[in-house]
Design an enzyme around this catalytic site. Structure first.
Site, PDB file in Angstrom:
ATOM      1  N   ARG A  88       0.824  -1.207   0.000  1.00 18.12           N
ATOM      2  CA  ARG A  88       0.000   0.000   0.000  1.00 18.12           C
ATOM      3  C   ARG A  88       0.860   1.259   0.000  1.00 18.12           C
ATOM      4  NH1 ARG A  88      -5.222  -2.084   0.720  1.00 18.12           N
ATOM      5  NH2 ARG A  88      -6.726  -0.572   1.401  1.00 18.12           N
ATOM      6  N   ARG A 127     -21.960   0.185  -1.421  1.00 22.02           N
ATOM      7  CA  ARG A 127     -21.513  -1.184  -1.163  1.00 22.02           C
ATOM      8  C   ARG A 127     -22.111  -1.716   0.139  1.00 22.02           C
ATOM      9  NH1 ARG A 127     -15.231  -2.082  -2.140  1.00 22.02           N
ATOM     10  NH2 ARG A 127     -14.878  -1.025  -0.168  1.00 22.02           N
ATOM     11  N   ARG A 160     -19.724  -1.545   5.694  1.00 21.82           N
ATOM     12  CA  ARG A 160     -18.450  -1.571   6.427  1.00 21.82           C
ATOM     13  C   ARG A 160     -18.223  -0.223   7.085  1.00 21.82           C
ATOM     14  NH1 ARG A 160     -13.981  -3.684   2.149  1.00 21.82           N
ATOM     15  NH2 ARG A 160     -12.801  -2.040   3.150  1.00 21.82           N
ATOM     16  N   ARG A 171      -9.702   7.609   2.831  1.00 17.98           N
ATOM     17  CA  ARG A 171      -9.068   6.462   2.148  1.00 17.98           C
ATOM     18  C   ARG A 171      -8.619   6.854   0.738  1.00 17.98           C
ATOM     19  NH1 ARG A 171     -13.398   2.062   2.399  1.00 17.98           N
ATOM     20  NH2 ARG A 171     -11.897   0.750   1.325  1.00 17.98           N
TER      21      ARG A 171
HETATM   22  P1  AMP Z   1      -9.091  -3.044   1.896  1.00 16.10           P
HETATM   23  O1  AMP Z   1     -10.029  -4.124   2.246  1.00 16.10           O
HETATM   24  O2  AMP Z   1      -7.911  -3.521   1.064  1.00 16.10           O
HETATM   25  O3  AMP Z   1      -9.765  -1.853   1.272  1.00 16.10           O
HETATM   26  O4  AMP Z   1      -8.428  -2.520   3.274  1.00 16.10           O
HETATM   27  C1  AMP Z   1      -9.227  -1.952   4.283  1.00 16.10           C
HETATM   28  C2  AMP Z   1      -8.346  -1.208   5.259  1.00 16.10           C
HETATM   29  O5  AMP Z   1      -7.417  -2.111   5.871  1.00 16.10           O
HETATM   30  C3  AMP Z   1      -7.486  -0.104   4.666  1.00 16.10           C
HETATM   31  O6  AMP Z   1      -8.201   1.116   4.513  1.00 16.10           O
HETATM   32  C4  AMP Z   1      -6.378  -0.007   5.704  1.00 16.10           C
HETATM   33  O7  AMP Z   1      -6.830   0.662   6.883  1.00 16.10           O
HETATM   34  C5  AMP Z   1      -6.170  -1.468   6.084  1.00 16.10           C
HETATM   35  N1  AMP Z   1      -5.176  -2.097   5.200  1.00 16.10           N
HETATM   36  C6  AMP Z   1      -5.374  -3.058   4.259  1.00 16.10           C
HETATM   37  N2  AMP Z   1      -4.246  -3.405   3.664  1.00 16.10           N
HETATM   38  C7  AMP Z   1      -3.271  -2.633   4.216  1.00 16.10           C
HETATM   39  C8  AMP Z   1      -1.872  -2.507   4.020  1.00 16.10           C
HETATM   40  N3  AMP Z   1      -1.218  -3.217   3.083  1.00 16.10           N
HETATM   41  N4  AMP Z   1      -1.207  -1.627   4.806  1.00 16.10           N
HETATM   42  C9  AMP Z   1      -1.819  -0.911   5.736  1.00 16.10           C
HETATM   43  N5  AMP Z   1      -3.148  -0.951   5.961  1.00 16.10           N
HETATM   44  C10 AMP Z   1      -3.875  -1.814   5.211  1.00 16.10           C
END
Ligand code: AMP
Length: 216
Positions: A88, A127, A160, A171
């Protein structure tokens, strides 16, 4: 096939990751899913991760990288893997390169899903997730037959916490500031393939497969 999927929140990354992982018979490794599982299991780590996630911020690198390092060492990654939501930021990408160098299994391709900002907001705000089976619905693009009820299992749908409007905006900012620089990082490494990720889900998957095959 060792793949990283990159795209803004709401780009359909999770949906495409599942379809592509099934297509290639490789595990989908989603750091977001791993964190949500820790939250559901009410672990101390889950409690800390939720604090960052609900604010739209990244979970600290140290712990995130350690989780991915352990996951990539598991046997089911022998035929490959599809990383969804990791790396990320550039430090995570550098750590990933180090982990894969140690394992002797470098990345084959990084696939970028491109979606406009307006579309991202529309997609995320509609969503809904099933509390029971995890199926993803969308109030506008893919609504269940009965409002708020999952067609697949009858479970209740919820939004969510990190899909709430204030968090979504943060985000998107975090993506632009921290994640988008990965595009240049992987372009320079010669690994980047990009597709426009709007339209029908199955058509996007087809373009994704074409892009992955052209990289191999
Ligand atoms: P996602 O489901 O990929 O949209 O991730 C949801 C949330 O999880 C993100 O907004 C971050 O807060 C956290 N997150 C997911 N992947 C990462 C990562 N590689 N590094 C840091 N935070 C993460």
């Amino acid at each position: 096939m060792r793949v990283v999927l990159v795209g803004p929140p709401g780009s359909g990354k999770g949906t495409q990751a599942k379809l592509l992982a099934a297509h290639y018979g490789i595990p989908q490794i989603s750091t977001g899913d791993i964190f949500r599982a820790s939250i559901a299991a009410a672990t101390e780590f889950g409690r800390r991760a939720k604090h960052y996630m609900d604010a739209g911020e990244l979970v600290p690198d140290e712990v995130t990288i350690a989780i991915v390092r352990d996951r990539l060492a598991q046997d089911d990654t022998a035929p490959g893997f599809l990383l969804d939501g990791f790396p990320r930021n550039v430090p995570q990408a550098e750590a990933l390169r180090g982990i894969l160098d140690e394992l002797g299994t470098p990345l084959d391709v990084v696939l970028e899903l491109q979606v406009d900002d307006d579309e991202v907001v529309r997609r995320i705000s509609g969503r809904r997730t099933c509390r029971k089976c995890g199926h993803l619905w969308h109030v506008e693009f893919d609504p269940p037959a009965v409002d708020g009820v999952c067609d697949v299992c009858g479970g209740a749908l919820f939004q969510r916490d990190d899909d709430l409007p204030e968090t979504v905006l943060r985000r998107i900012e975090v993506y632009a500031e921290q994640t988008a620089p990965l595009i240049g990082f992987y372009r320079e490494a010669g690994l980047l393939r990009s597709i426009v990720a709007t339209g029908q889900v199955d058509e996007i998957t087809k373009h994704a497969v074409d892009a992955l095959e052209s990289a191999n």
